[in-house]
Scaffold this motif. Structure first.
Motif, PDB file in Angstrom:
ATOM      1  N   ILE A 167       4.014   1.273   6.705  1.00 58.06           N
ATOM      2  CA  ILE A 167       3.275   0.654   5.596  1.00 58.06           C
ATOM      3  C   ILE A 167       3.548   1.350   4.255  1.00 58.06           C
ATOM      4  O   ILE A 167       2.793   1.196   3.302  1.00 58.06           O
ATOM      5  CB  ILE A 167       1.753   0.581   5.882  1.00 58.06           C
ATOM      6  CG1 ILE A 167       1.174   1.955   6.189  1.00 58.06           C
ATOM      7  CG2 ILE A 167       1.457  -0.415   6.990  1.00 58.06           C
ATOM      8  CD1 ILE A 167      -0.342   1.979   6.335  1.00 58.06           C
ATOM      9  N   LYS A 168       4.665   2.068   4.176  1.00 62.54           N
ATOM     10  CA  LYS A 168       5.026   2.764   2.937  1.00 62.54           C
ATOM     11  C   LYS A 168       5.354   1.816   1.793  1.00 62.54           C
ATOM     12  O   LYS A 168       5.492   2.245   0.653  1.00 62.54           O
ATOM     13  CB  LYS A 168       6.212   3.708   3.175  1.00 62.54           C
ATOM     14  CG  LYS A 168       5.833   4.968   3.914  1.00 62.54           C
ATOM     15  CD  LYS A 168       7.017   5.881   4.078  1.00 62.54           C
ATOM     16  CE  LYS A 168       7.215   6.607   2.777  1.00 62.54           C
ATOM     17  NZ  LYS A 168       7.939   7.859   2.886  1.00 62.54           N
ATOM     18  N   HIS A 169       5.468   0.539   2.075  1.00 59.51           N
ATOM     19  CA  HIS A 169       5.761  -0.458   1.045  1.00 59.51           C
ATOM     20  C   HIS A 169       4.477  -0.966   0.374  1.00 59.51           C
ATOM     21  O   HIS A 169       4.525  -1.834  -0.479  1.00 59.51           O
ATOM     22  CB  HIS A 169       6.539  -1.635   1.651  1.00 59.51           C
ATOM     23  CG  HIS A 169       5.776  -2.417   2.667  1.00 59.51           C
ATOM     24  ND1 HIS A 169       5.444  -1.902   3.908  1.00 59.51           N
ATOM     25  CD2 HIS A 169       5.280  -3.666   2.626  1.00 59.51           C
ATOM     26  CE1 HIS A 169       4.766  -2.820   4.586  1.00 59.51           C
ATOM     27  NE2 HIS A 169       4.654  -3.899   3.823  1.00 59.51           N
ATOM     28  N   GLU A 194       6.021  -2.613  -2.639  1.00 60.52           N
ATOM     29  CA  GLU A 194       6.259  -4.052  -2.759  1.00 60.52           C
ATOM     30  C   GLU A 194       4.985  -4.851  -2.964  1.00 60.52           C
ATOM     31  O   GLU A 194       5.043  -5.985  -3.442  1.00 60.52           O
ATOM     32  CB  GLU A 194       6.965  -4.561  -1.498  1.00 60.52           C
ATOM     33  CG  GLU A 194       8.310  -3.916  -1.252  1.00 60.52           C
ATOM     34  CD  GLU A 194       8.912  -4.295   0.080  1.00 60.52           C
ATOM     35  OE1 GLU A 194       8.401  -5.237   0.743  1.00 60.52           O
ATOM     36  OE2 GLU A 194       9.912  -3.668   0.473  1.00 60.52           O
ATOM     37  N   GLN A 195       3.851  -4.296  -2.557  1.00 60.72           N
ATOM     38  CA  GLN A 195       2.610  -5.043  -2.672  1.00 60.72           C
ATOM     39  C   GLN A 195       1.433  -4.083  -2.865  1.00 60.72           C
ATOM     40  O   GLN A 195       1.460  -2.953  -2.404  1.00 60.72           O
ATOM     41  CB  GLN A 195       2.395  -5.967  -1.477  1.00 60.72           C
ATOM     42  CG  GLN A 195       2.501  -5.306  -0.135  1.00 60.72           C
ATOM     43  CD  GLN A 195       3.101  -6.212   0.916  1.00 60.72           C
ATOM     44  OE1 GLN A 195       4.202  -6.729   0.765  1.00 60.72           O
ATOM     45  NE2 GLN A 195       2.370  -6.402   1.998  1.00 60.72           N
ATOM     46  N   VAL A 196       0.431  -4.601  -3.572  1.00 59.52           N
ATOM     47  CA  VAL A 196      -0.765  -3.816  -3.883  1.00 59.52           C
ATOM     48  C   VAL A 196      -1.982  -4.603  -3.388  1.00 59.52           C
ATOM     49  O   VAL A 196      -2.122  -5.785  -3.679  1.00 59.52           O
ATOM     50  CB  VAL A 196      -0.879  -3.561  -5.406  1.00 59.52           C
ATOM     51  CG1 VAL A 196      -2.134  -2.754  -5.715  1.00 59.52           C
ATOM     52  CG2 VAL A 196       0.362  -2.849  -5.932  1.00 59.52           C
ATOM     53  N   TYR A 197      -2.857  -3.905  -2.670  1.00 59.02           N
ATOM     54  CA  TYR A 197      -4.048  -4.521  -2.096  1.00 59.02           C
ATOM     55  C   TYR A 197      -5.300  -4.006  -2.793  1.00 59.02           C
ATOM     56  O   TYR A 197      -5.333  -2.886  -3.290  1.00 59.02           O
ATOM     57  CB  TYR A 197      -4.154  -4.168  -0.602  1.00 59.02           C
ATOM     58  CG  TYR A 197      -3.076  -4.804   0.234  1.00 59.02           C
ATOM     59  CD1 TYR A 197      -3.307  -6.003   0.879  1.00 59.02           C
ATOM     60  CD2 TYR A 197      -1.834  -4.207   0.368  1.00 59.02           C
ATOM     61  CE1 TYR A 197      -2.313  -6.594   1.649  1.00 59.02           C
ATOM     62  CE2 TYR A 197      -0.833  -4.790   1.125  1.00 59.02           C
ATOM     63  CZ  TYR A 197      -1.088  -5.988   1.759  1.00 59.02           C
ATOM     64  OH  TYR A 197      -0.101  -6.571   2.512  1.00 59.02           O
ATOM     65  N   LEU A 198      -6.336  -4.832  -2.775  1.00 62.20           N
ATOM     66  CA  LEU A 198      -7.658  -4.397  -3.204  1.00 62.20           C
ATOM     67  C   LEU A 198      -8.703  -5.228  -2.489  1.00 62.20           C
ATOM     68  O   LEU A 198      -8.403  -6.282  -1.919  1.00 62.20           O
ATOM     69  CB  LEU A 198      -7.819  -4.464  -4.731  1.00 62.20           C
ATOM     70  CG  LEU A 198      -7.710  -5.802  -5.454  1.00 62.20           C
ATOM     71  CD1 LEU A 198      -8.971  -6.645  -5.328  1.00 62.20           C
ATOM     72  CD2 LEU A 198      -7.435  -5.554  -6.924  1.00 62.20           C
ATOM     73  N   THR A 199      -9.916  -4.730  -2.521  1.00 51.45           N
ATOM     74  CA  THR A 199     -11.067  -5.414  -1.949  1.00 51.45           C
ATOM     75  C   THR A 199     -12.116  -5.525  -3.030  1.00 51.45           C
ATOM     76  O   THR A 199     -12.355  -4.558  -3.769  1.00 51.45           O
ATOM     77  CB  THR A 199     -11.626  -4.599  -0.754  1.00 51.45           C
ATOM     78  OG1 THR A 199     -10.594  -4.458   0.219  1.00 51.45           O
ATOM     79  CG2 THR A 199     -12.817  -5.280  -0.125  1.00 51.45           C
TER      80      THR A 199
END
Length: 163
Positions: free
Chosen positions: A78-80, A115-120
């Protein structure tokens, strides 16, 4: 206004705004005020010590008005990915939250392999959701009853930005 990455020397200012956020908006954070008020200043300094964490602060005349943290994943598979957490603006002033988010996203783009950024975000927090959507984040799921505070439940909206 100056936006910069916080350092261990900023620990007291960060701790103050973090506790304010947790106390005033418990539904917006999985961490709790009662837990974090017991954290030592040294623990906060460590949190701001770098590594895979980048906490950005918005300053005006040496007052810390807002913060957001970008956490870069370190596990091979999950390093991306990176995650945005702990977003808080002390006073509702136009543009502070957006500027903080833009800095976090800019940092994510600069880091090799992200490659991607997550948030809640709490599903009832319409202003925050509008901000995130305006920056290109898309909802990909709903975590029903994600938080429980007393007898009240709060749903979390899961969002992602593909870089």
């Amino acid at each position: 206004m100056e936006i910069r990455v916080l350092e261990p020397k900023d620990a007291a200012l960060y701790r103050e705004i973090r506790l304010e956020a947790l106390k005033n908006h418990p539904e917006a954070f999985s961490s709790g005020y009662e837990e974090e008020k017991e954290f030592s200043l040294a623990k906060t300094e460590t949190r701001l010590g770098g590594g895979n964490f980048f906490t950005f602060g918005a300053f005006e005349q040496n007052e810390l008005l807002g913060v957001v943290t970008l956490i870069v994943e370190s596990k091979l598979k999950i390093k991306h990915r990176a995650n945005i957490v702990a977003m808080y603006v002390k006073r509702k002033r136009l543009g502070i939250g957006k500027r903080l988010m833009l800095e976090a996203i800019k940092k994510a783009r600069e880091l090799e392999g992200i490659e991607q950024v997550y948030l809640t975000v709490t599903s009832s927090n319409e202003p925050a959701k509008r901000l995130y959507q305006s920056l290109g984040f898309e909802t990909y799921g709903l975590d029903k009853r994600a938080l429980k505070i007393g007898d009240d439940y709060y749903d979390d909206e899961l969002m992602v930005l593909f870089l």
